[in-house]
Design an enzyme around this catalytic site. Structure first.
Site, PDB file in Angstrom:
ATOM      1  N   GLY A 509     -19.723  18.685 -13.570  1.00  0.00           N
ATOM      2  CA  GLY A 509     -19.129  17.360 -13.396  1.00  0.00           C
ATOM      3  C   GLY A 509     -20.209  16.338 -13.142  1.00  0.00           C
ATOM      4  O   GLY A 509     -21.400  16.645 -13.171  1.00  0.00           O
ATOM      5  N   GLY A 511     -21.573  13.964 -10.426  1.00  0.00           N
ATOM      6  CA  GLY A 511     -21.531  13.634  -9.005  1.00  0.00           C
ATOM      7  C   GLY A 511     -21.956  12.206  -8.763  1.00  0.00           C
ATOM      8  O   GLY A 511     -22.186  11.455  -9.706  1.00  0.00           O
ATOM      9  N   GLY A 512     -22.072  11.865  -7.500  1.00  0.00           N
ATOM     10  CA  GLY A 512     -22.406  10.495  -7.124  1.00  0.00           C
ATOM     11  C   GLY A 512     -23.692  10.005  -7.759  1.00  0.00           C
ATOM     12  O   GLY A 512     -23.794   8.865  -8.185  1.00  0.00           O
ATOM     13  N   LYS A 530     -27.906  19.740  -8.949  1.00  0.00           N
ATOM     14  CA  LYS A 530     -27.588  18.323  -9.115  1.00  0.00           C
ATOM     15  C   LYS A 530     -28.813  17.654  -9.694  1.00  0.00           C
ATOM     16  O   LYS A 530     -29.865  17.619  -9.081  1.00  0.00           O
ATOM     17  CB  LYS A 530     -27.225  17.728  -7.758  1.00  0.00           C
ATOM     18  N   ASP A 627     -20.085   8.424   2.513  1.00  0.00           N
ATOM     19  CA  ASP A 627     -19.386   8.522   1.229  1.00  0.00           C
ATOM     20  C   ASP A 627     -18.468   9.743   1.222  1.00  0.00           C
ATOM     21  O   ASP A 627     -18.474  10.529   0.289  1.00  0.00           O
ATOM     22  CB  ASP A 627     -20.398   8.574   0.075  1.00  0.00           C
TER      23      ASP A 627
END
Ligand SMILES: *[C@@H]1O[C@H](CO)[C@@H](O)[C@H](O)[C@H]1NC(C)=O
Ligand SMILES: *[C@@H]1O[C@H](CO)[C@@H](O)[C@H](O)[C@H]1NC(C)=O
Ligand SMILES: *[C@@H]1O[C@H](CO)[C@@H](O)[C@H](O)[C@H]1NC(C)=O
Ligand SMILES: *[C@@H]1O[C@H](CO)[C@@H](O)[C@H](O)[C@H]1NC(C)=O
Ligand SMILES: *[C@@H]1O[C@H](CO)[C@@H](O)[C@H](O)[C@H]1NC(C)=O
Ligand SMILES: *[C@@H]1O[C@H](CO)[C@@H](O)[C@H](O)[C@H]1NC(C)=O
Ligand SMILES: *[C@@H]1O[C@H](CO)[C@@H](O)[C@H](O)[C@H]1NC(C)=O
Length: 819
Positions: A509, A511-512, A530, A627
């Site tokens: 996916g 991510g931020g 990541k 967050d």
């Protein structure tokens, strides 16, 4: 006319006075201080004068900071006898008594100076102390009277709080009633001499929170605060005096400790010259476990556990029914009766606690721990003992009789307490051969375990070395980092192999800060990588920040960082892999949502709360996540929640609770109003995000992009309207209402509304949230939540108070770039 006259005289005096005030900072009997004049301290830090607090028109004589724009009163003379006009006049009489008069006749306040001297002078020192001295005395520190002996609600550096046993003077603080009224409220703070002395915060005549014993380098309730970078403190305890005092480590810092009646707290503030505001550095009680006697007698309060109240080892609840329904007031009793007369008792050690209330205690400074134990064992009313001073290996002895009240579990530091139990429950058994056998087995066992561990570590090290091999030599930073953190640094080749060169099939996916890939190392271990996007705005500093932070934090509700990888200007983080991805993939998904039944969801909520509590309260670092959202909560194979993405979290020195930032980060829909509009973040903005997340878990709807026919434009507003219409359960997912525990659901809805209240100070702390989740006690009523209204969705006829808040918050929308 009259006011004009007074105003004019005041002005003239002020001008005349300020012309000379830098030279003359004293008042002698020939002079006086009238309303409008001020007396400035010799270094220019403090000023004495008349003021009106808040919206009140009453006049008070007080001391405040001279060199900051926010009038901060630290001392008030006539706090219980206000002056209703500007005729106040301060004089020092010939003997040395200072008198505050009104209308030139009536004395409203006076100092009780007993000595009488020929040439008295009144002087405001740069410490904020107003003193009366004998002008003929060569020793300038010989005070006939000083305001530091008569504190109001504030402790300044160098001021003693406590008792002078020789003169009987008890310097005790009392809070202002409210902003407009400096008269004493019912919150007071001082030394309690009963038993062994400790600092006590009282509410009325009841104890509200205790410091714990002074154990050498700090109070046993907060032993680590002695190593803070800003101030040193001490508790002096001898035959003459018992007092608490603090000193600044850096004289250019401004620090004050003031009582806050509305919050029932003793707060230590520091002045932030950048933001020109006072910021809370530390507040007592630190958490709800500091509240006096919360768990009843013979119980331990641990804010990291659910439920927080636990009977001491060797004890059982006095009333199991009441205990299991979260009524802890009855406390605990010995589960096996003592046999003191038979000489058949022992002790269990409880590590790292704040000591019990010392009222029923006595102490001896010269005894060591062994003598202490023997002495306690001999006296049948002694229920526990500990060292008095834990520095230098421990010395002195404190013994407690009767019930042990107010024990709090700390995480790392603190006192070891030995609690009396029946011999069969004690750690040390009586029969020597049994003891020997136990010691032998323990030693041999420990040795074997050690051996195994060493072998394992060796093998693992070798394996890791083989796996990740050579380090990225062309990056110096990389090597430095590796040295002080012992964090695995993965070679870029290892990562590309593990993720099949970041293949699309492996992408988990976005991510931020960039895409996340699943990877499999050569040894079969699954990882999540990541890959931080170059345009993410996250520089090397922030990257290092994240890596360091996450490496230091370990909790079962936080995602573990395994290592990092730096390749040129590309940075990657390697996490443990979470097979069930993130919470949003379940709660917002029509097909998957029923996998998470209410008990599972409740467990997830409690886990998130505990993880966040850990972030907020870890003793060395205070992390604000900034967050928190459903996609940042990952689920392991057993659906245990783990919070991820601390990229924006900022390490505090374990102290500041609030900070200002000019870069707003976070996700629209989860941000607290004060954070979105003013960039002011604090643990309470995380609490706000937690509240939203809780609402999402309950409703199965996203906070952002929520649209409801019932005029409400966002989830909070929707929940709030339903709450006010007395049908709170309507906000919950039907599937949960039909299958879940309704009282638990209701409780969670209420907690979520408490978390999203408009004013940060009204929101509960995460420790209270954890406590509220675990208990069945009545909860407070939520107040108006902080709306982040999207104007587009608000009907023109929406109520006015919503309009007011939305217009304020509209500014925020331009600040934020929703992702
Ligand atoms: C102030 O109080 C005095 C009595 O203490 C009263 O006589 C006087 O009228 C009051 N003045 C004002 C302006 O309220
Ligand atoms: C105060 O009273 C004294 C005499 O008692 C007088 O000399 C002085 O002028 C008065 N001051 C004011 C401000 O009325
Ligand atoms: C001074 O002493 C009197 C009586 O002893 C007492 O009523 C008053 O409160 C004292 N004032 C201060 C400022 O301590
Ligand atoms: C003291 O504090 C000031 C202002 O916060 C700071 O600029 C200065 O570097 C500090 N001095 C020391 C020695 O830490
Ligand atoms: C009490 O603390 C709150 C939060 O820090 C603050 O807003 C409030 O002004 C304080 N009250 C007083 C009287 O200092
Ligand atoms: C403290 O204990 C020592 C040794 O037991 C004893 O000699 C001494 O008198 C005790 N001191 C007090 C104040 O009780
Ligand atoms: C035993 O402890 C009690 C507890 O307060 C104390 O009053 C008593 O003097 C002690 N007795 C002995 C023999 O030390």
């Amino acid at each position: 006319m009259e006011t004009a006259f007074y105003f004019c005289t005041a002005c003239c005096f002020l001008i005349i006075f300020s012309n000379v005030s830098t030279a003359i900072d004293t008042i002698s009997p020939a002079e006086s201080l009238t309303d409008g004049m001020t007396l400035v301290s010799n270094g220019g830090t403090f000023v004495l004068g008349f003021f009106s607090p808040g919206t009140s028109e009453n006049r008070y004589l007080g001391i405040w900071y001279n060199d900051i724009p926010v009038q901060t009163v630290v001392w008030v003379a006539n706090r219980i006898s206000p002056i209703n006009d500007s005729t106040g006049l301060l004089q020092i009489q010939n003997g040395g008594r200072i008198v505050l008069q009104v209308r030139n006749t009536t004395a409203v306040w006076s100092s009780n100076t007993t000595a009488s001297v020929r040439n008295p002078v009144l002087q405001l020192l740069d410490s904020g102390n107003l003193v009366v001295r004998d002008g003929n005395d060569n020793n300038p520190e010989n005070y006939l009277w000083q305001s530091f002996d008569h504190p109001t609600d504030t402790i300044l550096p160098g001021m003693k709080v406590g008792v002078d046993l020789r003169t009987g003077i008890d310097r005790r603080l009392s809070a202002w009633k409210n902003w407009d009224d400096p008269s004493p409220g019912d919150l007071t703070y001082g030394v309690d001499l009963e038993g062994s002395p400790e600092m006590v915060l009282w509410k009325g005549s009841e104890k509200y929170s205790l410091s714990g014993l002074w154990i050498g380098a700090g109070f046993s309730g907060a032993p680590t605060y002695s190593s803070n970078p800003i101030f040193d403190y001490n508790f002096v305890w001898n035959e003459n005096e018992v007092y608490y005092i603090f000193f600044l480590k850096n004289q250019s810092v401004k620090l004050r400790n003031a009582l806050n009646q509305s919050l029932s707290q003793s707060q230590i503030y520091t002045w932030n010259p950048e933001s020109q505001t006072w910021q809370v550095f530390l507040a007592l009680p630190i958490d709800y476990c500091d509240r006096y006697g919360l768990c009843g007698p013979n119980a331990n309060c641990d804010s990291n556990k659910l439920p927080s109240c636990q009977c001491l080892p060797g004890f059982k609840p006095k009333s199991p029914q009441r205990w299991s329904s979260s009524d802890y007031s009855g406390g605990c009793e010995h589960s096996k009766p003592l046999n003191c007369q038979g000489g058949d008792d022992g002790f269990i050690r409880i590590a790292n606690v704040k000591t019990p209330d010392t009222t029923n205690s006595w102490f001896n400074r010269t005894m060591n721990l062994r003598e202490c134990r023997a002495s306690c064992l001999r006296n049948c009313s002694c229920m526990g003992y500990s060292n008095l001073d834990i520095t230098g290996g421990g010395s002195g002895c404190v013994m407690w009789s009767d019930d042990l009240l107010n024990i709090k579990q700390l995480q790392t530091e603190g006192q070891d307490l030995y609690v009396r139990v029946s011999a069969s429950q004690a750690e040390q058994k009586k029969k020597p051969n049994v003891r020997l056998a136990i010691i032998l087995t323990t030693v041999i066992g420990a040795f074997l375990v050690l051996l195994l561990v060493v072998c394992y570590i060796r093998r693992r090290r070798r394996k890791l070395r083989d796996e990740f091999g050579d380090k990225n030599v062309n990056d110096k930073e990389n090597k430095e980092e590796d040295g002080d953190m012992e964090l695995a640094v993965f070679e870029f080749g290892t990562i590309t192999r593990a993720t099949y060169n970041f293949s699309v099939d492996n992408k988990l996916g976005e991510g931020g800060f960039g895409p996340v890939y699943k990877g499999t190392l050569a040894n079969g271990q699954e990882i999540a990588v990541k890959r931080l996007s170059k345009n993410s705005g996250q520089g090397l500093t922030e990257f290092k920040n994240e890596v360091k932070l996450i490496a230091k934090l370990q909790h079962r509700n936080l995602v573990r960082l395994l290592g990092c990888c730096i390749h040129g200007d590309e940075r990657m983080l390697v996490y443990e892999y979470m097979p069930n991805r993130s919470l949003d993939a379940f709660i917002f998904d029509q097909e998957n949502r029923e996998i998470l039944t209410w008990p599972k969801r409740f467990q997830i909520i409690c886990g998130i709360a505990r993880g966040l509590l850990y972030l907020h309260q870890d003793s060395r670092l205070r992390i604000i996540h900034r967050d928190l959202k459903a996609s940042n909560v990952l689920l392991d194979s057993e659906m245990n929640p783990k919070i991820s993405d601390f990229g924006m979290a900022r390490a505090f020195g374990g102290d500041q609770t609030e900070a200002n930032t000019n870069r707003v980060v976070g996700t629209y829909g989860y941000m607290a109003p004060e954070y979105a509009t003013d960039g002011l973040f604090s643990v309470k903005s995380d609490v706000f995000s937690f509240g939203i997340l809780l609402l999402e878990v309950i409703s199965g709807r996203k906070s952002r992009g929520f649209y409801h026919a019932n005029k409400s434009s966002n989830l909070i507003e929707h929940a709030w309207i339903l709450w006010k219409e007395d049908k709170p359960l309507d906000v919950a997912d039907d599937f949960l209402v039909n299958t879940g525990d309704l009282s638990e659901l209701l409780r969670c809805i209420r907690i979520s509304l408490l978390c999203v209240q408009q004013h940060p100070e009204e929101r509960p702390s995460m420790s209270s949230v954890v406590h509220m989740l675990g208990s069945h006690n009545e909860l407070p009523l939520p107040k108006q939540p902080g709306f982040l209204l999207n104007k587009k969705h608000v009907e023109p006829d929406s109520s006015t108070d919503m309009d007011a808040s939305s217009s304020r918050n509209e500014i925020s929308l331009s600040l934020i770039q929703p992702r």
